[in-house]
Write an enzyme that holds these catalytic residues in place. Structure first.
Site, short mmCIF file in Angstrom:
data_model
loop_
_atom_site.label_atom_id
_atom_site.label_comp_id
_atom_site.label_asym_id
_atom_site.label_seq_id
_atom_site.Cartn_x
_atom_site.Cartn_y
_atom_site.Cartn_z
CG HIS A 56 -32.92 14.99 -25.48
ND1 HIS A 56 -32.28 14.05 -24.69
CD2 HIS A 56 -32.35 14.88 -26.71
CE1 HIS A 56 -31.38 13.40 -25.42
NE2 HIS A 56 -31.41 13.89 -26.65
CG ASP B 124 -27.96 13.27 -27.27
OD1 ASP B 124 -28.18 12.37 -26.45
OD2 ASP B 124 -28.67 13.50 -28.25
CG HIS C 14 -26.61 9.28 -25.35
ND1 HIS C 14 -27.59 9.32 -26.30
CD2 HIS C 14 -26.00 8.07 -25.51
CE1 HIS C 14 -27.58 8.18 -27.00
NE2 HIS C 14 -26.62 7.42 -26.55
CG HIS D 113 -32.36 9.29 -24.18
ND1 HIS D 113 -31.25 8.67 -23.67
CD2 HIS D 113 -31.91 10.07 -25.19
CE1 HIS D 113 -30.18 9.03 -24.35
NE2 HIS D 113 -30.55 9.89 -25.28
CG ASN E 174 -28.80 4.78 -29.24
OD1 ASN E 174 -29.03 4.02 -28.30
ND2 ASN E 174 -27.58 5.21 -29.54
CG ASP F 266 -33.63 11.76 -28.39
OD1 ASP F 266 -33.01 12.65 -29.02
OD2 ASP F 266 -33.22 10.60 -28.27
CG HIS G 276 -32.92 10.95 -39.14
ND1 HIS G 276 -31.63 11.40 -39.14
CD2 HIS G 276 -33.12 10.35 -37.95
CE1 HIS G 276 -31.06 11.08 -37.99
NE2 HIS G 276 -31.94 10.45 -37.23
CG PHE H 112 -29.87 4.80 -33.68
CD1 PHE H 112 -30.64 3.74 -33.23
CD2 PHE H 112 -28.53 4.60 -33.93
CE1 PHE H 112 -30.07 2.48 -33.04
CE2 PHE H 112 -27.94 3.35 -33.74
CZ PHE H 112 -28.72 2.29 -33.30
N GLY H 113 -33.33 7.57 -34.44
CA GLY H 113 -34.04 8.80 -34.10
C GLY H 113 -35.42 8.88 -34.68
#
Lengths: 428, 313
Positions: A60, A152, A179, A232, A278, A305, A309, A323-324
């Site tokens: 992932h 996802d 997801h 996740h 998320n 995951d 960014h 998110f992330g």
């Protein structure tokens, strides 16, 4: 070309044993595993005091290419993987354009062949543009090299469409990765809904936003016979649903991320956008349930995951931030610190969830140390203590909520197809 | 003694003694407002900048008057909502204002955490004038001031807060403030507008409006936003008024000398009946006056004021 890895503690998830052995690699393949091996002309790697495992596989990952090269590329993302001890990653299709057709899948595979430091397995979109309206050409994508399908981050909200996607994926013999998030329940939320979201005044994402979809996709998997993998897992309720489904014989597997077993929603206090992810960081009870699920086998796979960014994107108000979080380069340290050192998992269990199990979810012949297989090998120094410093990362993203955290256990060497791609934290 | 923090982001992390200091400081400030010449030289040569990313006449004017009564120069920036959607607008605006030499920045922003983000970005003190559904500390301080002034104490009082708790930064700051000062806080509102885990903040969630109001010393009525109905969080204003509106009959359930408060602006006839809003127990207009006094105290204390004799002559 020969490599001889000497004196390491070899973890073999297939045989289920940990023994001190040597491994001889010849021409990119594992040639021999045994005690006191020797080979003339081989480069000898001293693995004394280290753990030698099949190459780790992260199923992932967001490589962001094509379309979001400022966040990550195949080049940078696979170097992050190599530094994190991963010899293979499966990348999610939420690129621009979305990886919903054979051309994009081929593009990613070709780019990986030329620029990638590790093996790359693209995951195709379930629906065109991940819009949740009509099925993407899954058969074509399989031909081009897609190993699974997922929308996802843009979950298929229409249960009828997801049902057909599962029927179709089953025909192709590939896994659907769910997801699990009901967008109507999570709508507009920025963190877990609970005491912390109340105190911080941020809109919450209740646990039920995940659990209703886990339940739905388990029921659809049960009906269609499709292999479904729950991405996740973050809540106690999801762990329970997967556990019950497995007991009934449903073909469902599940993964947990290092952040969901290492952090709670209390980390959001202070509004550090690196904690925005998320599904969101949940409560201590959820973290305990995820660990329990890992320990009893309900959760088969550890996946990161990895979601890089740019600094500008994350350096904003919490609700505005995407998110992330990045995860490839902290995964081994967190697994060893949070799960192995604490006795939640044995080293063998941990390695199995990072190698054999993820390979089996994707149906790829990796994750073992079988003689004659590709020499994808990860050597881990379980005793090395280090402090997370995103400036050291090989990937582009700096959005780690673990910045400054002291971890014990670090990848020492990553070998892909007999080639050393990372040595003591330096990607070659 | 002064305030320990550089900024005022919320009441969650402010100790009770500092809340008391702010309320004590606001008292002589209120006297200044009552004078014919409402001006003291305390903050002469200082600049207070108000940055409002959300429309709010009441709070902005209150801060500006507070600054002017203390002789500070004021500049107000009404940032367009379009720049908010770009996100990075806030930090850049903040750095620009700081570079121009602002001594205090007052921020109103639709997103929770914005004030904290700003406080970390600039060296000048930041006063949070409301950030999303997080906190609105100066409103809670004026509520505390008003109740203490009328009742002579806060300890042991029963405070009912009615309405949309979920989206209310006023409710959060009030819960922290009143409970820290020893009062009992009770909440009532539609189940869909009660945030989870709010009991852990020290408030009691009541089964209905009657339970919350029974014997209360203060009824603080929150504004119900039309927007919430559009979001489907409750069926309609008519039913809301029937279930949670404070009218004369419901007011009778409270202590005979109970105070009626509202942070404004009011929806008369919805969350509050007109006769209650304008009745003898209403202190809503006085809240507005006290708001200026409390904000004067905040500006004074955050710019390094520590000697109260300066203001009291």
């Amino acid at each position: 070309m020969k490599l001889l890895i000497k004196g390491g503690t070899v973890i073999d998830p297939v045989a289920g044993e940990i023994t001190e052995k040597d491994i001889l690699v010849v021409d990119g393949k594992i040639s021999k595993i045994g005690a006191n091996l020797s080979a003339s002309g081989a480069e000898v790697l001293d693995a004394g005091g280290k753990l030698v495992a099949p190459g780790l596989i992260d199923i992932h990952v967001h490589l962001r290419e094509p379309g979001f090269e400022a966040k990550e590329t195949v080049f940078s993302g696979t170097r992050a993987a190599a530094r994190g001890g991963f010899t293979a990653v499966a990348c999610m299709p939420n690129t621009n354009p979305v990886a919903d057709n054979a051309a994009i899948i081929s593009y990613i595979k070709n780019t990986a062949r030329v620029k990638g430091a590790v093996n790359v397995y693209p995951i195709g979109a379930i629906t065109r543009g991940s819009k949740g309206e009509e099925l993407a050409e899954m058969g074509d994508m399989k031909e081009a090299g897609a190993v699974a399908f997922s929308d996802d981050g843009m979950p298929v909200m229409n249960a009828g469409l997801m049902r057909r996607a599962m029927q179709y994926a089953r025909m192709l013999g590939l896994t659907i990765i769910s997801h699990s998030e009901d967008k109507n329940v999570s709508a507009g939320g920025a963190m877990h809904e609970g005491y912390m979201s109340t105190v911080l005044g941020l809109k919450g994402i209740p646990a039920s936003a995940e659990e209703v979809m886990v339940a739905r996709d388990i029921l659809l998997a049960e009906e269609t016979g499709c292999q479904v993998h729950i991405a996740h897992v973050s809540t106690a309720g999801s762990v329970r649903l997967v556990r019950e489904a497995k007991a009934r014989g449903v073909k469902v597997t599940a993964e947990a991320t290092p952040h969901h077993f290492s952090l709670t929603d209390e980390a959001v206090a202070g509004y550090d956008t690196a904690t925005k992810v998320n599904p969101p960081l949940r409560t201590a009870a959820d973290v305990a349930a995820v660990k329990e699920g890992l320990a009893d086998g309900t959760i088969d796979v550890i996946a990161t995951d990895h979601a890089p960014h740019t600094i500008e994107e994350k350096d904003v108000e919490y609700e505005q931030a995407p998110f992330g979080m990045v995860g490839l380069e902290t995964a081994v340290g967190l697994v060893w610190t949070e799960l192995v050192a604490t006795g939640v998992l044995t080293p063998l269990q941990a390695i199995t969830k990072l190698t054999l199990n993820p390979a089996s979810v994707l149906g790829i012949s990796k994750g073992t140390l079988g003689s004659g297989t590709d020499a994808d090998i990860t050597i881990i120094d379980p005793a090395l203590s280090w402090t997370v410093d995103p400036e050291q990362f090989a990937g582009k993203g700096r959005n780690s909520p673990f910045t400054g955290r002291l971890l014990k256990g670090m990848p020492y060497m990553t070998i892909v197809g007999g080639r050393i791609v990372m040595r003591e934290g330096i990607v070659e | 003694m002064g305030l320990s923090g550089k900024d005022l982001i919320g009441l969650q992390l402010i100790p009770a003694e500092e809340i008391k200091l702010i309320l004590d400081t606001a008292k002589p400030m209120k006297e200044i407002i009552r004078r014919q010449i409402k001006k003291v030289p305390t903050l002469r040569g200082r600049t207070v900048v108000t940055v409002f990313y959300e429309a709010s006449t009441r709070t902005r004017v209150s801060f500006e008057l507070a600054a002017k009564y203390l002789s500070a120069d004021t500049v107000s920036i009404a940032a367009g909502t379009s720049s908010v959607s770009k996100g990075e607008g806030l930090k850049d605006t903040a750095r620009t204002i700081a570079a121009m030499g602002a001594d205090v920045v007052v921020l109103r922003h639709p997103m929770a955490g914005a004030a904290e983000l700003l406080a970390h970005t600039i060296e000048a003190p930041v006063i949070n004038a409301g950030d999303g559904a997080h906190e609105h500390p100066s409103q809670a301080l004026l509520d505390l001031f008003t109740v203490r002034e009328k009742k002579g104490r806060l300890d042991g009082l029963k405070i009912a807060i009615i309405g949309d708790i979920l989206y209310s930064r006023v409710a959060r700051s009030d819960i922290w403030g009143f409970t820290k000062m020893g009062a009992e806080v009770r909440l009532a509102g539609p189940a869909t507008l009660l945030p989870p885990g709010v009991e852990k903040m020290g408030a009691r969630v009541c089964a209905g409006i009657e339970e919350a109001v029974a014997g209360a010393d203060v009824i603080n009525i929150l504004r119900i936003q039309m927007e919430r109905q559009q979001q489907g969080l409750f069926p309609g204003l008519r039913e809301y008024s029937q279930l949670f509106g404070i009218n004369r009959e419901r007011l009778k359930l409270a202590a005979p000398d109970a105070l009626v408060m509202h942070p404004g602006p009011m929806n008369r006839g919805v969350e509050i009946a007109p006769e209650v809003a304008d009745g003898v127990q209403s202190v809503i207009n006085e809240q507005v006056t006290n708001g200026v006094a409390v904000r004067m105290a905040l500006l004074y204390l955050l710019t390094g004021g520590g000697n109260q004799h300066e203001i009291a002559h």
